[in-house]
Design an enzyme around this catalytic site. Sequence first.
Site, short mmCIF file in Angstrom:
data_model
loop_
_atom_site.label_atom_id
_atom_site.label_comp_id
_atom_site.label_asym_id
_atom_site.label_seq_id
_atom_site.Cartn_x
_atom_site.Cartn_y
_atom_site.Cartn_z
N GLU A 52 5.45 -11.22 3.19
CA GLU A 52 4.09 -11.03 3.67
C GLU A 52 3.26 -12.29 3.82
O GLU A 52 2.14 -12.36 3.32
CB GLU A 52 3.34 -10.05 2.75
N ASN A 74 6.30 -4.07 5.86
CA ASN A 74 5.65 -3.32 4.79
C ASN A 74 4.43 -2.61 5.38
O ASN A 74 3.60 -3.26 6.02
CB ASN A 74 5.18 -4.27 3.68
N TYR A 113 1.30 0.50 4.78
CA TYR A 113 0.60 1.38 3.84
C TYR A 113 -0.34 2.34 4.55
O TYR A 113 -1.44 2.61 4.09
CB TYR A 113 -0.12 0.52 2.78
N TYR A 169 -3.64 2.17 1.87
CA TYR A 169 -4.69 1.14 1.96
C TYR A 169 -5.55 1.32 3.20
O TYR A 169 -6.67 0.83 3.27
CB TYR A 169 -4.09 -0.27 1.96
C1 GCB Z 1 2.46 -5.30 -0.77
C2 GCB Z 1 3.15 -6.38 -1.51
C3 GCB Z 1 3.55 -5.95 -2.91
C4 GCB Z 1 2.44 -5.13 -3.54
C5 GCB Z 1 2.20 -3.89 -2.70
C6 GCB Z 1 1.06 -3.02 -3.25
O1 GCB Z 1 2.38 -5.31 0.43
O2 GCB Z 1 4.25 -6.91 -0.84
O3 GCB Z 1 3.83 -7.09 -3.67
O4 GCB Z 1 2.70 -4.79 -4.87
O5 GCB Z 1 1.86 -4.27 -1.40
O6 GCB Z 1 1.33 -2.11 -4.02
O7 GCB Z 1 -0.08 -3.29 -2.90
#
Ligand code: GCB
Length: 581
Positions: A401, A456, A458, A462
């Site tokens: 990232e 990655n 979310y 997020y």
């Molecule tokens: C990410 C990171 C990781 C975090 C994760 C999170 O994108 O690569 O190291 O722990 O998100 O849980 O926010």
Amino acid sequence: MSTLYPQNNATRMTLDLGGVWDFRFQGDSAWQPVAVPASYNDQSPDPRFRNAAGVVEYRRRITVPAGWKGLRVFLRFDGVAHSARILLNGMEIASHRGGFLPFEVDLDAHLQPGETGELLVEADNRISHRTLPIGVEGGNAFFGSDNPGIPSVEAGKQKQREQGINLPAFDFFNYTGIQRPVRLCAVPKAHIRDITLVPALSGEVRYAVETSGGSPADVRIQVMDAESRIVAIASGAEGTLHIAQPHLWEPWPGTPYLYTARVFFGDDVYDQPFGIREVRVEGTRFLINGKPFRFHGPCKHEDSAFHGRGMDPCLNVTDIGLYHWLHANCFRTSHYPYAEEMYQLCDREGIVIVDETPAVGMWADEDYGWGLGEYHRQVLQDMIARDRNHPCVVMWSLGNEPDTDTYPDRAYDYWRPLYDLAHQADPQNRPVTLVGCQNRYDRDRIIRSMDVVLINRYYGWYNLSGDLETAKFAFRQELDWWETQGKPVILSEYGADTIAGLHGAVAEMFTEEFQVAFYEAMSECLDERDFVIGEMPWNFADFATCQGPMRAGGNRKGLFTRDRRPKMAAHWFRKRWAEMD
Ligand code: GCB
């Protein structure tokens, strides 16, 4: 130095220096006990163990056995985070930068067989824009928006900076110290330094042996099968071995068959395990031994109670047992190279690894002018040199990232030479990737140029938080875009913080029901796409992080709790992945 893992055999000896050492913060006068190997941070209720930034000292006495006359004697540190200075009887004899890769310290000039000396290890846990992983001074490092611009808050951050407060630009606790084994080792003066093996499915194994002293032409090599029968022999420092009707190393649930190359050189002998398998990317497929491989398994951390990031064989065996229970076949060593013992276990158990450098946190509103490049190259080369013979390692990850979309061209110019270097440095020429964060994928240039695209995401956590229907809509839109790129894609992180035992008839964020619903939603999108060749939920288990408003006792995105109890989502994946076997 030699990259060979220490071995005890007829000609090589190791003494494990693990146990309880003297420990103190530099500047203190009193010593106290600390266990090695382990992170020191959770070994005392003194808040400095968790929070202090700076140098700590470890001390113990070492004796070179009198019987080791005429041998090369050295210390082998498997990992001291984040940098180390080694002193013997008060004199510096070595130093090393970086906490996740091994180094050796020659003792021949300093301590003779039969002599005893005082060994002092200074370990520095400070992280900055000059270290990997990256640290920042002051403020709320990982959790972005900490009220910028408010005069009183800014004054507070300035005060933190003046105090040298040192915070991770990454989401895992900054565990440090002598976290991996330390050994006193002896090998013959003329010895084997390095072994490279490049197996092919035909049973031909190209090999190269590096030696120190003596004549390299004296190398002999024997390959033994799993029943210790000799199946191939060769001599000379380089050449090709021929194994008839080879058994292949296959990922779990196949058979991860291992051979051993026994190398003889003068008085020295070394047993190098290896597997016969080939890895290749073809179009949007990832082929292991010519067969399409679908990655499914959660990303990990080296993290547990008491030990922190300390090497713990019991934990490793337990975790890999749970991977089998889950029907998982892989993990990424997020976000640093793990202890070598884990790769040995995965070779044996058929769990596939994406091996990652500690380049994490390269986003903290900076560009790429940090002068890290040379060091980053060194770390990448050292990781590949250490891990290149492991059949379980199928791909290299240059980092996790980084900011690649603010200055897409600069990011490309920084990462592309590292990509080329990884290919050059690996005699097996494994695919190379760089893990992309949720950013302007349409602006970024480097992530899409990798052999395999790891992203990655979310959606629903997020962003579009809690709204899984819209999360699916948005994720599908992005997947439509990736479809046009013609690359294999792995969803290398996705997850939802979940408090074990928190339930709701309505699946709301932080409940176990939501975690399951989240994975159902994302899986629905993944299953529609052929070019998606893998899913790696974040994370295998809950893990420790630094303090922050979004972390209640650490990161709770585990499928398991930190003490490895399954949440509902672990059971859900177990069923899903059983069908993929
Ligand atoms: C990410 C990171 C990781 C975090 C994760 C999170 O994108 O690569 O190291 O722990 O998100 O849980 O926010």
